[in-house]
Design a protein around this motif. Structure first.
Motif, PDB file in Angstrom:
ATOM      1  N   UNK A   1       0.831  -1.199   0.000  1.00 37.69           N
ATOM      2  CA  UNK A   1       0.000   0.000   0.000  1.00 37.69           C
ATOM      3  C   UNK A   1       0.866   1.250   0.000  1.00 37.69           C
ATOM      4  N   UNK A   2       0.494   2.176  -0.871  1.00 33.16           N
ATOM      5  CA  UNK A   2       1.148   3.481  -0.931  1.00 33.16           C
ATOM      6  C   UNK A   2       0.048   4.523  -1.076  1.00 33.16           C
ATOM      7  N   UNK A   3      -0.280   5.173   0.032  1.00 35.18           N
ATOM      8  CA  UNK A   3      -1.396   6.106   0.030  1.00 35.18           C
ATOM      9  C   UNK A   3      -2.690   5.371  -0.260  1.00 35.18           C
ATOM     10  N   UNK A   4      -3.409   5.817  -1.284  1.00 37.23           N
ATOM     11  CA  UNK A   4      -4.660   5.178  -1.665  1.00 37.23           C
ATOM     12  C   UNK A   4      -4.484   4.213  -2.836  1.00 37.23           C
ATOM     13  N   UNK A   5      -3.253   3.819  -3.113  1.00 34.09           N
ATOM     14  CA  UNK A   5      -2.982   2.813  -4.141  1.00 34.09           C
ATOM     15  C   UNK A   5      -2.514   1.536  -3.463  1.00 34.09           C
ATOM     16  N   UNK A   6      -2.950   0.396  -3.995  1.00 32.53           N
ATOM     17  CA  UNK A   6      -2.566  -0.876  -3.400  1.00 32.53           C
ATOM     18  C   UNK A   6      -2.235  -1.891  -4.493  1.00 32.53           C
ATOM     19  N   UNK A   7      -1.426  -2.867  -4.124  1.00 38.71           N
ATOM     20  CA  UNK A   7      -1.218  -4.060  -4.942  1.00 38.71           C
ATOM     21  C   UNK A   7      -1.559  -5.248  -4.053  1.00 38.71           C
ATOM     22  N   UNK A   8      -2.521  -6.061  -4.512  1.00 37.74           N
ATOM     23  CA  UNK A   8      -2.958  -7.222  -3.748  1.00 37.74           C
ATOM     24  C   UNK A   8      -2.382  -8.491  -4.357  1.00 37.74           C
ATOM     25  N   UNK A   9      -1.886  -9.360  -3.509  1.00 41.19           N
ATOM     26  CA  UNK A   9      -1.463 -10.695  -3.934  1.00 41.19           C
ATOM     27  C   UNK A   9      -2.409 -11.692  -3.293  1.00 41.19           C
ATOM     28  N   UNK A  10      -3.087 -12.483  -4.133  1.00 43.57           N
ATOM     29  CA  UNK A  10      -4.160 -13.348  -3.657  1.00 43.57           C
ATOM     30  C   UNK A  10      -3.880 -14.791  -4.038  1.00 43.57           C
ATOM     31  N   UNK A  11      -3.864 -15.663  -3.040  1.00 41.14           N
ATOM     32  CA  UNK A  11      -3.683 -17.103  -3.274  1.00 41.14           C
ATOM     33  C   UNK A  11      -4.988 -17.695  -3.761  1.00 41.14           C
ATOM     34  N   UNK A  12      -4.904 -18.532  -4.801  1.00 35.32           N
ATOM     35  CA  UNK A  12      -6.103 -19.124  -5.393  1.00 35.32           C
ATOM     36  C   UNK A  12      -5.716 -20.415  -6.105  1.00 35.32           C
ATOM     37  N   UNK A  13      -6.725 -21.133  -6.570  1.00 40.42           N
ATOM     38  CA  UNK A  13      -6.493 -22.363  -7.341  1.00 40.42           C
ATOM     39  C   UNK A  13      -7.307 -22.368  -8.633  1.00 40.42           C
ATOM     40  N   UNK A  14      -8.618 -22.423  -8.501  1.00 43.35           N
ATOM     41  CA  UNK A  14      -9.481 -22.604  -9.658  1.00 43.35           C
ATOM     42  C   UNK A  14      -9.361 -21.467 -10.664  1.00 43.35           C
ATOM     43  N   UNK A  15      -9.356 -20.217 -10.188  1.00 44.68           N
ATOM     44  CA  UNK A  15      -9.331 -19.090 -11.124  1.00 44.68           C
ATOM     45  C   UNK A  15      -7.986 -18.955 -11.830  1.00 44.68           C
ATOM     46  N   UNK A  16      -6.983 -19.729 -11.393  1.00 45.71           N
ATOM     47  CA  UNK A  16      -5.664 -19.678 -12.015  1.00 45.71           C
ATOM     48  C   UNK A  16      -5.494 -20.732 -13.103  1.00 45.71           C
ATOM     49  N   UNK A  17      -6.510 -21.573 -13.299  1.00 42.87           N
ATOM     50  CA  UNK A  17      -6.370 -22.692 -14.224  1.00 42.87           C
ATOM     51  C   UNK A  17      -6.038 -22.242 -15.642  1.00 42.87           C
ATOM     52  N   UNK A  18      -6.607 -21.139 -16.101  1.00 43.71           N
ATOM     53  CA  UNK A  18      -6.351 -20.658 -17.460  1.00 43.71           C
ATOM     54  C   UNK A  18      -6.027 -19.171 -17.470  1.00 43.71           C
ATOM     55  N   UNK A  19      -5.513 -18.660 -16.366  1.00 45.01           N
ATOM     56  CA  UNK A  19      -5.304 -17.225 -16.225  1.00 45.01           C
ATOM     57  C   UNK A  19      -4.192 -16.721 -17.137  1.00 45.01           C
ATOM     58  N   UNK A  20      -4.381 -15.486 -17.611  1.00 47.47           N
ATOM     59  CA  UNK A  20      -3.369 -14.794 -18.398  1.00 47.47           C
ATOM     60  C   UNK A  20      -3.251 -13.364 -17.878  1.00 47.47           C
ATOM     61  N   UNK A  21      -2.083 -12.777 -18.059  1.00 45.96           N
ATOM     62  CA  UNK A  21      -1.910 -11.384 -17.675  1.00 45.96           C
ATOM     63  C   UNK A  21      -2.891 -10.527 -18.485  1.00 45.96           C
ATOM     64  N   UNK A  22      -3.591  -9.638 -17.784  1.00 42.86           N
ATOM     65  CA  UNK A  22      -4.607  -8.803 -18.419  1.00 42.86           C
ATOM     66  C   UNK A  22      -6.013  -9.321 -18.228  1.00 42.86           C
ATOM     67  N   UNK A  23      -6.155 -10.554 -17.724  1.00 40.98           N
ATOM     68  CA  UNK A  23      -7.487 -11.098 -17.460  1.00 40.98           C
ATOM     69  C   UNK A  23      -8.151 -10.352 -16.317  1.00 40.98           C
TER      70      UNK A  23
END
Length: 226
Positions: free
Chosen positions: A17-39
């Motif tokens: 977190x930097x001010x009102x901007x954030x980067x979230x890292x989320x652990x998952x399984x199913x939604x990663x099966x066919x994920x691509x950058x930009x999805x």
């Protein structure tokens, strides 16, 4: 576009977190099966863009506008989150049309069992959202497609009744009075309301025809251009 049918519960792994901007890292399984950058992946009902991923997690940016108008800024590492991938063309449409564009947040003010269901009473932080709450209509709470049971303009609340399967498969099972939820109103109602308000603003002031208890009248149809 999403349907409000949560695919899995992920776990927030890290928040940068930097001010009102954030980067979230989320652990998952199913939604990663066919994920691509930009999805697009809905996180608690908020449409976020995947900027990186590996076999066990993905990261997404949260801009200040999203920070201010959703409950994502309340998340901390270890918290569960609802996840849903964007709907594929030709996919089964089991929920309702969900954009992942949150209209505001709300507080749970009541939770009580009713037979095999649990009834939640919700108070939007912006009472104006209640005009889009139609009994037996649709609403999205933390990314979950739900049916509105009732709406009380005076109390500024609405209720939803949730079946055991939905409780088991979504983060709603963890929610208690005092917790916040992201609210997305039904897109059809929002657009109709917006267009009618623009129409009214463009028309010169004139007496409005009285609406009779009988429902549709010639005057009412004339008012809306028929």
């Amino acid at each position: 576009m999403f349907t409000g049918l949560v695919e899995e519960i992920g776990t927030l792994r890290r928040v940068q977190r930097r001010g009102e901007a954030m980067v979230l890292t989320i652990a998952a399984k199913k939604v990663l099966e066919d994920v691509k950058i930009g999805d697009s992946i809905a996180v608690n009902g908020v449409c976020l863009t995947v900027v990186s991923h590996d076999s066990g997690a993905f990261t997404a940016d949260v801009m200040p506008e999203t920070f201010r108008h959703t409950n994502l800024h309340e998340l901390k590492p270890g918290d569960p989150v609802n996840l849903e991938r964007a709907m594929q063309a030709g996919g089964r449409f089991g929920g309702h049309i969900v954009q992942g564009h949150v209209d505001g947040t709300a507080t749970i003010v009541g939770r009580k069992p009713e037979a095999n269901a649990v009834v939640f009473t919700i108070r939007p932080h912006n009472p104006a959202l209640l005009r889009h709450m139609v009994p037996q209509g649709s609403v999205t709470l933390d990314g979950t497609s739900l049916t509105i049971v009732s709406a009380d303009r005076e109390a500024e609340t609405f209720t939803v009744s949730i079946i055991p399967h939905t409780l088991k498969e979504t983060v709603i099972r963890f929610k208690q009075p005092g917790d916040t939820m992201n609210v997305e109103c039904d897109i059809l109602g929002k657009y109709i309301d917006h267009l009618l308000r623009l129409r009214e603003g463009e028309r010169p002031a004139e007496p409005k025809p009285q609406r009779s208890a009988g429902g549709l009248t010639e005057a009412l149809l004339r008012e809306y251009g028929f």
